[in-house]
Design an enzyme around this catalytic site. Structure first.
Site, short mmCIF file in Angstrom:
data_model
loop_
_atom_site.label_atom_id
_atom_site.label_comp_id
_atom_site.label_asym_id
_atom_site.label_seq_id
_atom_site.Cartn_x
_atom_site.Cartn_y
_atom_site.Cartn_z
N VAL A 1 1.27 4.21 1.32
CA VAL A 1 1.81 4.85 2.52
C VAL A 1 2.86 3.96 3.18
O VAL A 1 3.92 4.41 3.57
CB VAL A 1 0.70 5.21 3.52
CG1 VAL A 1 1.30 5.81 4.78
CG2 VAL A 1 -0.26 6.20 2.89
N CYS A 2 2.53 2.66 3.29
CA CYS A 2 3.49 1.73 3.90
C CYS A 2 4.80 1.78 3.15
O CYS A 2 5.87 1.79 3.73
CB CYS A 2 3.03 0.29 3.82
SG CYS A 2 1.43 0.04 4.48
N GLY A 3 4.68 1.76 1.81
CA GLY A 3 5.89 1.77 1.02
C GLY A 3 6.74 2.95 1.40
O GLY A 3 7.94 2.83 1.63
N SER B 1 0.88 -1.17 0.00
CA SER B 1 0.00 0.00 0.00
C SER B 1 0.92 1.22 0.00
O SER B 1 1.99 1.19 0.61
CB SER B 1 -0.93 -0.01 1.21
OG SER B 1 -0.25 0.43 2.37
#
Lengths: 182, 165
Positions: B50-52, B48
């Protein structure tokens, strides 16, 4: 340590004369950008920031600090150090602009051509970059950004407060006009 | 169900665990880093956006974590194969742990599990002895950055200086 820290949204490293600054020294609004030359979102924001400075030439000045995310952008660190090498010759902003206007040409060969195009000595700059002469400066910007809560690029601080809005010209104008009136 | 008391709070001993960290079956957990501060970064999912950004950011900040001698462990419910592909695509070199079977068990024990079946976006800093020194729960869509982590690591370093004086 029982009190949880707040995650800050304020610039911790004040702007100094060591910074790369463009715009009037007595501007009422200072924008500090933490940017990565290979980041497409920074590239998208670049023309808007340019136009913003043109439309608010008397009130806004702009500071650029390096925030290369090298693990996803393999050319970002070299581009940042090359901009510093240009900066050591008083040409930081020309190199900065060239980099954002040629984001598809950041590989070492094209980058050298760009340096040459600006009338700078590519071999000399390459040597400085290979020798890591400007690595500390880039690193200092990055660490300062991390400590100020920069979580990606671009991150802008408008008069020391993190800009949470978008990067379209209209968003940027709204943000600087609000800051100018407070 | 998540821990009804919410995210684990400072002063509590960190629950011990190991989780799979490589496809060949290696297991990694905080006890392996005793004597060093440990940062546990729970996050909802590989891939996802943001996680990246958050995990990529922590990789980019690796030299700063090194200055504090701190170990960083990313934790989500994704499988080890997803973690491997994700780590390769983002150049992530620190361990990504698979809280995969039983699903979310470790996240639950830290009070960092959501009803959606993912880890919450939560940061937990452990001191050298394995006690929780700082924790922070971020809204899932907000990348919390690393400033809170480094403030906590600074505080740990200061406390340590006072103790050895």
């Amino acid at each position: 340590m029982s009190t949880p820290f707040q995650v800050t949204a304020r610039l911790r490293d004040p702007v100094t004369t060591d910074d790369h600054i463009r715009g009037p020294a007595d501007a009422s609004v200072t924008i500090v950008e933490y940017g990565d030359f290979q980041c497409q979102f920074c590239g998208a924001a670049y023309p808007n920031l340019h136009e913003l400075l043109r439309q608010r030439a008397d009130t806004v000045r702009m500071v650029f600090r390096h925030f290369p995310i090298a693990n996803i952008h393999p050319y970002a660190e070299r581009a940042a150090e090359t901009a510093e090498a240009a900066g050591a010759r008083g040409r930081f902003w020309e190199m900065h602009d060239w980099l954002y206007e040629h984001q598809d040409q950041l590989d070492p060969v094209h980058l050298s051509l760009g340096v040459e195009q600006l009338g700078l000595p590519p071999d000399e700059l390459n040597q400085e970059v290979e020798g890591g002469v400007h690595a500390d400066r880039v690193r200092r910007d990055f660490v300062g950004g991390i400590r100020s809560g920069v979580n990606g690029t671009p991150t802008l601080f408008v008069n020391d407060v993190r800009h949470e809005g978008g990067y379209d010209l209209a968003d940027l104008l709204t943000a600087v006009d609000a800051a100018a009136n407070t | 169900m998540s821990d009804p008391n919410g995210l684990i709070q400072p002063g509590r001993p960190a629950p011990g665990f190991t989780l799979a960290s490589t496809p060949d079956g290696r297991r990694t957990g905080p006890e392996q880093f005793r004597g060093r501060p440990v940062v546990l970064a729970f996050y909802p999912a590989d891939w996802s956006p943001v996680c990246g950004d958050q995990m990529s950011l922590y990789q980019a900040a690796a030299p700063v974590f090194e200055q504090y001698d701190a170990a960083v462990l990313g934790i989500s419910v994704d499988s080890i194969w997803s973690h491997r592909a994700f780590a390769e695509s983002r150049g992530i070199a620190f361990p990504l742990l698979a809280d995969f079977e039983p699903k979310g068990e470790v996240s639950r024990r830290y009070g960092a599990y959501t009803p959606q079946g993912e880890a919450a976006r939560a940061l937990v800093v452990l001191d050298r002895a394995g006690t929780v020194a700082w924790s922070y729960l971020s809204p899932p869509e907000v990348n919390p950055g690393a400033d809170g982590i480094f403030d906590a690591l600074d505080q740990l370093a200061t406390d340590r200086e006072v103790m050895t004086r």
